[in-house]
Each structure stands twice: as C-alpha cells, then as structure tokens.
Design a protein around this motif. Structure first.
Motif, PDB file in Angstrom:
ATOM      1  N   GLY A 171       0.773  -1.138  -0.387  1.00 44.99           N
ATOM      2  CA  GLY A 171      -0.430  -0.254  -0.172  1.00 44.99           C
ATOM      3  C   GLY A 171       0.592   1.236   0.575  1.00 44.99           C
ATOM      4  N   PHE A 172       0.266   1.971   0.199  1.00 52.28           N
ATOM      5  CA  PHE A 172       1.256   3.497   0.160  1.00 52.28           C
ATOM      6  C   PHE A 172       0.092   4.137   1.471  1.00 52.28           C
ATOM      7  CE2 PHE A 172      -1.485   5.835  -4.119  1.00 52.28           C
ATOM      8  CZ  PHE A 172      -2.542   5.881  -2.930  1.00 52.28           C
ATOM      9  N   GLY A 177      -3.580   4.485   3.979  1.00 54.45           N
ATOM     10  CA  GLY A 177      -3.530   2.545   2.675  1.00 54.45           C
ATOM     11  C   GLY A 177      -2.659   2.061   2.835  1.00 54.45           C
ATOM     12  N   LYS A 178      -2.328   1.419   4.323  1.00 53.25           N
ATOM     13  CA  LYS A 178      -1.636   0.618   4.404  1.00 53.25           C
ATOM     14  C   LYS A 178      -2.349  -0.626   4.047  1.00 53.25           C
ATOM     15  CE  LYS A 178       2.055  -0.787   8.277  1.00 53.25           C
ATOM     16  NZ  LYS A 178       2.695  -0.551   9.285  1.00 53.25           N
ATOM     17  N   VAL A 179      -1.892  -1.828   3.820  1.00 54.85           N
ATOM     18  CA  VAL A 179      -2.116  -3.532   3.657  1.00 54.85           C
ATOM     19  C   VAL A 179      -1.014  -4.780   3.793  1.00 54.85           C
ATOM     20  CG1 VAL A 179      -3.828  -2.269   1.699  1.00 54.85           C
ATOM     21  CG2 VAL A 179      -1.721  -3.331   0.314  1.00 54.85           C
ATOM     22  N   TRP A 180      -0.575  -4.027   4.639  1.00 53.95           N
ATOM     23  CA  TRP A 180       0.269  -5.046   5.292  1.00 53.95           C
ATOM     24  C   TRP A 180      -0.122  -5.409   6.782  1.00 53.95           C
ATOM     25  CZ3 TRP A 180       6.148  -3.834   5.811  1.00 53.95           C
ATOM     26  CH2 TRP A 180       7.025  -3.938   6.438  1.00 53.95           C
ATOM     27  N   ASN A 181       0.633  -6.269   7.923  1.00 57.99           N
ATOM     28  CA  ASN A 181       0.640  -7.188   8.899  1.00 57.99           C
ATOM     29  C   ASN A 181      -0.956  -6.361   9.196  1.00 57.99           C
ATOM     30  OD1 ASN A 181       3.526  -7.891   8.761  1.00 57.99           O
ATOM     31  ND2 ASN A 181       4.298  -6.223   9.598  1.00 57.99           N
ATOM     32  N   ASN A 189      -9.508   0.588   1.649  1.00 58.57           N
ATOM     33  CA  ASN A 189      -8.913   1.957   1.322  1.00 58.57           C
ATOM     34  C   ASN A 189      -7.521   2.705   0.942  1.00 58.57           C
ATOM     35  OD1 ASN A 189     -10.393   2.905   3.599  1.00 58.57           O
ATOM     36  ND2 ASN A 189      -9.095   2.509   5.469  1.00 58.57           N
ATOM     37  N   TYR A 190      -6.967   1.438   0.965  1.00 59.30           N
ATOM     38  CA  TYR A 190      -6.343   1.726  -0.581  1.00 59.30           C
ATOM     39  C   TYR A 190      -6.226   2.381  -2.069  1.00 59.30           C
ATOM     40  CZ  TYR A 190      -2.139   0.601  -4.230  1.00 59.30           C
ATOM     41  OH  TYR A 190      -1.754   0.422  -5.342  1.00 59.30           O
ATOM     42  N   ALA A 191      -7.550   1.195  -1.784  1.00 51.36           N
ATOM     43  CA  ALA A 191      -8.160   1.665  -3.496  1.00 51.36           C
ATOM     44  C   ALA A 191      -8.535   2.670  -3.716  1.00 51.36           C
ATOM     45  CB  ALA A 191      -9.363   0.096  -3.429  1.00 51.36           C
ATOM     46  N   ASP A 192      -9.955   3.159  -2.149  1.00 52.62           N
ATOM     47  CA  ASP A 192     -10.147   4.326  -2.345  1.00 52.62           C
ATOM     48  C   ASP A 192      -9.013   5.694  -2.696  1.00 52.62           C
ATOM     49  OD1 ASP A 192     -12.583   3.650  -2.360  1.00 52.62           O
ATOM     50  OD2 ASP A 192     -13.060   3.493  -0.232  1.00 52.62           O
TER      51      ASP A 192
END
Length: 375
Positions: A171-172, A177-181, A189-192
């Motif tokens: 993610g970023f 927008g984090k998609v980790w752990n 939220n990342y996609a948004d």
C-alpha cells in the motif's frame, strides 16, 4: 523539412526490412510502441556536477541527446511532495520534462506521494498530510495530483504514463492506505486513495491520453497484489514491475512464467519499470554498493560489460514474448548515477549504484547502451 520522392522498389525494401520498433521514438500508433526507457530522476541534481558522460569512443556527449540517439524513447522521472534531501520537486520535474519532450521522447511520471523515498518497507505520507483524517487525505491526494498534472499540461508536457505510488506492494500513505501486517484487511482504503489519484488525472486528461500504472516491486508476488485489487475495478492500464536479481528470484524460467501468468490473468499491459544489472563487482567511490558479490548475480550473466549487455538482451526478448503483446517495454533504473563527485565520494555525497550504471568508471558508454535499438 522537404522529403525526396522514393522509388517504389526502394520503398518496398525499406518496408520489409523495418518494423515499428526500429524508430527510437516509437511510431504513430502508441499501442504498438515498445518502450526502451531510462529513469533519469537523478539528472536534476547531477547536472550541477557537470558530469562528463562519453560515448564508447570517449567523446563527450550531452546525456539526453546521446540516449535518444541510441534508441531510448521513454524517460521516467520521480516526484516527491516536499523533498527533504535534494530529491525532485515539481519544479525540477517540470524543467526536465521540457527537455524530454523537446527530444520527442515519452514521459513517465512517478508519484512517490511522500517527502522521501517510498518502497515496500517505507511509505510515509508527506509531512503536510500526516495529521489528517482519511477523508482529508483523500481530498489532499486528489487536489495535489490534479495540481501537478494541470501544471505539466499547461506547459505541454503531459506524461504519457503516470505511476500512482512507488512499489506499493504494502500500500502507500501509511497507515491510511497500508495493506500489510495488521492492516492486511485495509485494501478498500488503499483502493479508494488510488481511485482519487486516478480521478484527479482524468480531471485534466479528459481525452484519456494518459496511461495509468500501478507498481509492484516483485515479479513473483505481484499476482497476489493484483488479485486483491480486482474487486475494486480500478481504472488502470499498466502493471509496472521491478526486477532486481539481487532481491528476487533468480530462476529465469520462473521469471518468464510469472510474467506470462500476470498477462493472461489480468489482461493488462506489463512494463518492467525498474531493471538493472552490474557490469562489474568493483566500486568507484567510498559508498557501499547494492551489489558487490557474485552470489547476488545471475549465473547466466557475468557481472561484466558483456554480461550486462546479454542480460538486457535476454530481458527484452522475454518481455517481447509475453503473450498477446502485453509486454510493452522496460525502463533501466539510474543508468546515469555514476560516482559524480569523483572516486573519493563518501556515503553522504557518493553513489551506491556506479557498478550498475550504463557508463563505466571512465564515464564511457557501455555495450548495453546499444541494446536500446534492439528490434
């Protein structure tokens, strides 16, 4: 310019012997263009050092003129929000984009959405956004992206490709927008956030001339990432990938199969947007290099000038053989990041990359530069 009339038999011979990829600046049909790119994000800084790049014969050259003459048809530039340590600001990007366009090369803009380097392990939001709510960050990414594209468009340097984030495996704009752990269920939220950035591009690019790219750092793990995103129907065009053998799989058959699987699974174009290979294991300044031992390289390609050239030839052939013409090219990362302050450069003003550049320690162009005209 006036053109002389060509006899029909000569015209037919030329047509049979040439393809659209012979033109280093591409052709009139962008869908058939094969990108032979370079990331020259360091040039805004390196130009101040008056680095004396040379051709293979030792003649001094102007870098952008030289790489264009060798077949480069895409230049990638990174952009930071509020640079902390000399990285590209918007003014830097605008200035260099004018140079790129003046050479009739295409332009790839890489948004980092950070004040410093972003990668799978570090995705810090700009300092100006760090105390915002998620909705405020959505507004901020839209407004910022739109402003950047509007300024580039105003000077007639609209990018052909725009990259939304850099190596966004995790993610970023953490943690929004984090998609980790612990944020592995945060894909919506990342996609948004990505959607807001894309919407901002389209607000300026109303004719959909720009291709949108999402960037993953590894060939072998990208399928999981893009599978997770499928449900959100993001409006993007290109899968961007990094491939650095020292960090990834070194089984070249597996690299090939993963690329082919990506193309058949997601029906997106694939651009190998960060690639590099060493021409030596030696060094030319006092900063530790990313590659310094044989076990970091591929057994098929020696860390020599000819090995570097052979690696790039293999890579181009592999990309061109991706099914359904989905492989659209590559971008060599930092071919120009030589030991710019001499061989006494320290860790604070040196380079960790000089043995992976496309210029040797005497700043002469290496054989790999000639592969950019590969057909």
């Amino acid at each position: 310019m006036k053109f002389q009339k060509i006899p029909l038999f000569i015209f037919l011979l030329l047509a049979l012997s040439c393809s659209e990829n012979d033109d280093p600046n591409g052709d009139s049909n962008p869908e058939n263009k094969f990108y032979r790119g370079m990331d020259l994000s360091f040039q805004s800084e390196l130009e101040s050092y008056n680095v004396d790049y040379k051709d293979a014969n030792g003649n001094s050259v102007e870098l952008l003129d030289f790489v264009e003459s060798k077949g480069t048809n895409l230049i990638r530039l990174k952009l930071w929000h509020t640079p902390q340590d000399g990285e590209n600001s918007l003014e830097d990007v605008k200035a260099y984009a004018l140079k790129v366009k003046s050479k009739n090369m295409d332009f790839l803009l890489n948004f980092h959405y950070s004040d410093y380097w972003a990668d799978p392990g570090t995705q810090n939001p700009p300092a100006a956004w760090q105390n915002m709510t998620l909705d405020q960050v959505k507004s901020a990414i839209y407004d910022y992206t739109k402003n950047v594209i509007a300024q580039l468009n105003a000077q007639n340097t609209l990018p052909e490709i725009i990259q939304i984030g850099n190596e966004t495996d995790s993610g970023f704009l953490w943690d929004y927008g984090k998609v980790w752990n612990e944020f592995s269920n945060n894909w919506v939220n990342y996609a948004d956030l990505v959607s807001e950035a894309i919407r901002a591009v389209r607000a300026i690019d109303t004719e959909n001339k720009v291709s949108i790219m999402l960037h993953h750092s590894s060939v072998e793990n990208a399928i999981f990432f893009f599978n997770e995103l499928q449900v959100y129907n993001l409006n993007f065009d290109i899968i961007g990938l990094s491939y650095y053998p020292q960090f990834q799989i070194r089984d070249l058959n597996l690299v090939t199969s993963k690329l082919n699987e990506l193309a058949s699974t997601f029906d997106k174009d694939i651009l190998m947007v960060e690639v590099a290979y060493p021409f030596t294991l030696q060094w030319n300044d006092n900063q530790t290099n990313y590659i310094g031992s044989l076990d970091q390289t591929l057994s098929e390609f020696s860390p020599t000038p000819q090995g570097q050239k052979a690696y790039l030839e293999w890579l181009i052939t592999t990309i061109k053989n991706i099914p359904n013409n989905k492989g659209i090219g590559f971008c060599y990362w930092a071919p120009d990041w030589v030991a710019f302050n001499g061989n006494e450069s320290t860790s604070t003003n040196g380079t960790s990359w000089e043995n992976q550049c496309l210029f040797d320690f005497n700043l002469k162009a290496l054989p790999a530069t000639y592969v950019f005209n590969y057909n």
